[in-house]
Motif scaffolding. Sequence first.
Motif, short mmCIF file in Angstrom:
data_model
loop_
_atom_site.label_atom_id
_atom_site.label_comp_id
_atom_site.label_asym_id
_atom_site.label_seq_id
_atom_site.Cartn_x
_atom_site.Cartn_y
_atom_site.Cartn_z
N ASN A 70 -8.36 -42.73 22.11
CA ASN A 70 -7.15 -43.16 21.42
C ASN A 70 -5.91 -42.44 21.95
OD1 ASN A 70 -5.30 -42.23 18.86
ND2 ASN A 70 -5.81 -44.40 18.74
N ARG A 71 -6.07 -41.18 22.26
CA ARG A 71 -4.93 -40.38 22.71
C ARG A 71 -4.45 -40.78 24.10
NH1 ARG A 71 -1.43 -38.03 19.98
NH2 ARG A 71 -3.09 -37.19 18.66
N ILE A 115 -12.91 -34.63 15.93
CA ILE A 115 -11.47 -34.46 16.12
C ILE A 115 -11.16 -33.46 17.23
CG2 ILE A 115 -9.39 -33.58 14.97
CD1 ILE A 115 -10.45 -34.76 12.40
N PRO A 131 -8.43 -39.69 9.98
CA PRO A 131 -9.61 -39.96 10.82
C PRO A 131 -9.60 -41.37 11.39
CG PRO A 131 -10.19 -40.14 8.51
CD PRO A 131 -8.75 -39.70 8.54
N LEU A 132 -10.31 -41.52 12.49
CA LEU A 132 -10.55 -42.83 13.08
C LEU A 132 -11.95 -43.30 12.71
CD1 LEU A 132 -9.18 -42.26 16.71
CD2 LEU A 132 -8.00 -43.41 14.81
N SER A 170 -10.14 -30.11 9.48
CA SER A 170 -9.65 -31.49 9.64
C SER A 170 -8.68 -31.90 8.53
CB SER A 170 -10.82 -32.46 9.65
OG SER A 170 -11.54 -32.40 8.43
N ASP A 221 -9.80 -34.16 20.97
CA ASP A 221 -8.43 -34.55 21.27
C ASP A 221 -7.58 -33.28 21.24
OD1 ASP A 221 -5.81 -35.40 21.31
OD2 ASP A 221 -5.89 -36.43 19.39
N TYR A 231 -11.31 -40.24 19.50
CA TYR A 231 -10.01 -39.58 19.42
C TYR A 231 -9.44 -39.33 20.82
CZ TYR A 231 -11.24 -38.84 14.54
OH TYR A 231 -11.61 -39.04 13.24
N ARG A 248 -4.92 -33.21 18.35
CA ARG A 248 -5.47 -33.00 17.01
C ARG A 248 -6.11 -31.62 16.90
NH1 ARG A 248 -6.24 -38.61 18.04
NH2 ARG A 248 -5.53 -39.97 16.33
#
Length: 328
Positions: free
Chosen positions: A237-238, A164, A133-134, A128, A167, A234, A170
Amino acid sequence: MFYSWLLRPTLVNLRQLLLMLWLIPFLTMAGCQSRSSQSPTSQPQPLKVITTILPMYLFTKAVVGDAAAVTLLIPPGSEVHEYQSKPADVQELAQADVLVRNGLGLEDFLAGTVRSAQNPNLVEITASQGIKPLDSANVVPDHSPSPTDPDQADQGNLQGNPHIWLDPVRAQEQVKNIRDGLIKADPAQRQIYETNAAAYIQKLQQLDQQFQQQLQACKTEPCRFIILHDAFPYLANRYHLQQVAIVEIPEDSFSPGDIQRVITLAKRSKVQALFREPGVDNQALTNLSSDLNLKLEILDPLESGNLNPQYYFTAMEKNLQTLKRAFE
């Protein structure tokens, strides 16, 4: 004829004989060394790589192919936050060349394990690294520990959500980090690592395109969901999904009042989908699904499954079909 030549009492022949006798041990030694250099035991041993969780194993194995030996430290399906190192884990790390972890606090138990292994040559790769990060979403009901209680605090949440790998974009960065770390540890296999990583990244790019195309409607129409495992911020969000809340359901403390809170939130937010992870079944979930008039679907966080690197794509494509069906 040969013996008669050796026996001629000439000074030249005597010198040649002495020279031959003097060279014999050195010629014999050279021959032994040549055979020894071709012995299989002198071949370089393959790199020993230890990975922590299943997604890190899948990504690492995809990069190394057959060029290194890859093992998985935490058995698939185990709860990583509750995992406790065993003496065998310390011994494995003591003999390993590379350790691949996800990071973001997911494998905090490793710090003491690595210290105990006392392996100064161990190359540690944090997949990572460099990825912003979220934060975790709101939890309903909120049973999170008090920030003043460090013994109970979830270090993963303090550092950001660690999931992560869910996604595909990512995940490409994680594969690159793993590739670069392996090249540092084993530069002789650079070409293999770069070629394998490029092929896997290309498949991740194709997977991202599938998600973009099949969830395109979520860009204009809200696709809201409630989930029972905080693993998908993630992904949401994507692809423009709206993760309204995380529902924690401890078996002994999910009260009727908690259920009502979730129902009120879901109706107010016009939630369209309710998701759980594989293997989680609970009467409270069934009741919640019925009360919300929503089908309870399964999203796989890839915490268990097949050890074939291609399993990542199988599981994620299945997740995509679940999402598409839920929001149709």
